[in-house]
Design a protein around this motif. Structure first.
Motif, PDB file in Angstrom:
ATOM      1  N   TYR A 157       0.823  -1.217   0.000  1.00 61.68           N
ATOM      2  CA  TYR A 157       0.000   0.000   0.000  1.00 61.68           C
ATOM      3  C   TYR A 157       0.858   1.269   0.000  1.00 61.68           C
ATOM      4  O   TYR A 157       0.457   2.307  -0.542  1.00 61.68           O
ATOM      5  N   HIS A 194      -2.784  14.414   1.417  1.00 57.74           N
ATOM      6  CA  HIS A 194      -2.434  14.430   2.843  1.00 57.74           C
ATOM      7  C   HIS A 194      -2.059  15.855   3.276  1.00 57.74           C
ATOM      8  O   HIS A 194      -2.461  16.317   4.343  1.00 57.74           O
ATOM      9  N   ASP A 214      -4.897   2.026  13.211  1.00 58.66           N
ATOM     10  CA  ASP A 214      -5.186   1.259  11.991  1.00 58.66           C
ATOM     11  C   ASP A 214      -5.393  -0.208  12.348  1.00 58.66           C
ATOM     12  O   ASP A 214      -4.898  -0.693  13.367  1.00 58.66           O
TER      13      ASP A 214
HETATM   14  C1  LIG Z   1      -6.701   3.486   1.425  1.00 58.04           C
HETATM   15  S1  LIG Z   1      -5.923   3.142   2.960  1.00 58.04           S
HETATM   16  C2  LIG Z   1      -5.708   4.808   3.614  1.00 58.04           C
HETATM   17  C3  LIG Z   1      -4.562   4.925   4.585  1.00 58.04           C
HETATM   18  C4  LIG Z   1      -4.166   6.341   4.983  1.00 58.04           C
HETATM   19  N1  LIG Z   1      -5.218   7.006   5.709  1.00 58.04           N
HETATM   20  C5  LIG Z   1      -3.732   7.146   3.789  1.00 58.04           C
HETATM   21  O1  LIG Z   1      -4.361   8.148   3.444  1.00 58.04           O
HETATM   22  O2  LIG Z   1      -2.707   6.798   3.179  1.00 58.04           O
HETATM   23  C6  LIG Z   1      -7.228   2.486   3.947  1.00 58.04           C
HETATM   24  C7  LIG Z   1      -6.791   2.188   5.354  1.00 58.04           C
HETATM   25  O3  LIG Z   1      -7.936   1.840   6.144  1.00 58.04           O
HETATM   26  C8  LIG Z   1      -7.540   0.851   7.067  1.00 58.04           C
HETATM   27  N2  LIG Z   1      -8.762   0.193   7.568  1.00 58.04           N
HETATM   28  C9  LIG Z   1      -9.658  -0.518   6.848  1.00 58.04           C
HETATM   29  N3  LIG Z   1     -10.666  -0.927   7.655  1.00 58.04           N
HETATM   30  C10 LIG Z   1     -10.390  -0.437   8.906  1.00 58.04           C
HETATM   31  C11 LIG Z   1     -11.049  -0.508  10.154  1.00 58.04           C
HETATM   32  N4  LIG Z   1     -12.218  -1.171  10.303  1.00 58.04           N
HETATM   33  N5  LIG Z   1     -10.491   0.090  11.221  1.00 58.04           N
HETATM   34  C12 LIG Z   1      -9.303   0.748  11.112  1.00 58.04           C
HETATM   35  N6  LIG Z   1      -8.629   0.840   9.946  1.00 58.04           N
HETATM   36  C13 LIG Z   1      -9.169   0.267   8.846  1.00 58.04           C
HETATM   37  C14 LIG Z   1      -6.620  -0.045   6.251  1.00 58.04           C
HETATM   38  O4  LIG Z   1      -5.818  -0.883   7.032  1.00 58.04           O
HETATM   39  C15 LIG Z   1      -5.832   1.017   5.481  1.00 58.04           C
HETATM   40  O5  LIG Z   1      -4.701   1.423   6.195  1.00 58.04           O
END
Ligand SMILES: C[S@@+](CC[C@H](N)C(=O)[O-])C[C@H]1O[C@@H](n2cnc3c(N)ncnc32)[C@H](O)[C@@H]1O
Length: 247
Positions: free
Chosen positions: A12, A23, A63
């Motif tokens: 990712y 961001h 996360d």
């Molecule tokens: C597209 S990524 C975005 C990550 C970061 N916020 C960024 O902008 O780069 C989606 C993120 O949501 C997290 N995620 C998905 N479901 C989640 C949940 N139920 N609780 C916490 N994190 C979650 C994933 O692990 C991942 O890191």
């Protein structure tokens, strides 16, 4: 496959790096102040959390995916990194001045609970980025996954009416539509990025038999070829920058 497993798959960080301007914009719009308590929900590799901390905020990043949190942890020991689920935030009511989530909480399956959790722990400002519905090649993903389009879908957060339904009672909201460009030298280059760097795409590809995987790749290359310019592929993806003030 659990969300933690899904998001720990692939790389990712490749896509996170492409979101740098998003961001920056999110943190800038939230105007961090020194010492205020800031929670970044679904922080991934921690990019928003790191920016907020650099601006002086006292930051916690949460996360669900251990592999991504490991990377975040290696970048800063000044931030508290917490493995957890956005649907059950392990924090006290009103614990944070600011809550942010960049394309993050939209992926938790229970939208109402996530919205309630965010409102519960936030007593100040909220900042989200959410994709507009039906962006990108979702129809192709659906065709190859053999499933009906997911409901509730992360895209729901990008519909103004649904967003207000989820958050409007707790927050006064301001929505700004913006565009992020998915770019690459060629359709193949974009495929390399997305099939490695977008964990849901990676997981779908890994679930397919080799022949079907090759067809998936071909369909995606054809999709991206429509966005080819003299400078390479440029696919626009619309999203909302959502700002909220706790009522
Ligand atoms: C597209 S990524 C975005 C990550 C970061 N916020 C960024 O902008 O780069 C989606 C993120 O949501 C997290 N995620 C998905 N479901 C989640 C949940 N139920 N609780 C916490 N994190 C979650 C994933 O692990 C991942 O890191």
């Amino acid at each position: 496959m659990s969300s933690a497993e899904l998001w720990s798959g692939g790389q990712y960080e490749l896509v996170a790096a492409r979101f740098a301007e998003i961001h920056d914009a999110l943190v800038e719009s939230l105007a961090p102040r020194a010492g205020e308590r800031w929670l970044d929900v679904a922080t991934g590799t921690g990019e928003v959390a790191l920016r907020a901390a650099r601006a002086g905020a006292d930051v916690t990043g949460l996360d669900i995916a251990p592999r991504l949190l490991e990377q975040a942890r290696s970048k800063s020991s000044a931030i508290e990194w917490v493995e957890g689920d956005a649907q059950a935030l392990p924090f006290a009511d009103g614990a944070f001045d600011v809550v942010s989530s960049s394309f993050g909480l939209i992926f938790a399956p229970d939208q109402e609970i996530v919205a309630e959790e965010v409102a519960r722990v936030c007593h100040g400002r909220l900042g989200l980025t959410v994709w507009r519905p039906n962006e990108g090649p979702h129809a192709i993903y659906t065709a190859f996954s053999g499933e009906q389009p997911a409901w509730p879908s992360p895209d729901d957060w990008g519909r103004e009416e649904r967003l207000r339904e989820l958050l409007g009672d707790a927050f006064e909201l301001e929505l700004q539509e913006r565009v992020w460009w998915l770019e690459g030298d060629s359709p193949e280059d974009v495929w390399e990025l997305m099939s490695n760097g977008a964990p849901p795409v990676r997981a779908l590809l890994d679930s397919l038999e080799p022949d079907r995987g090759a067809q998936f790749r071909a369909a995606m290359l054809e999709y991206w070829s429509q966005f080819e310019t003299a400078e390479g592929v440029r696919e626009p993806r619309r999203y909302l920058l959502v700002l909220g003030w706790r009522r």
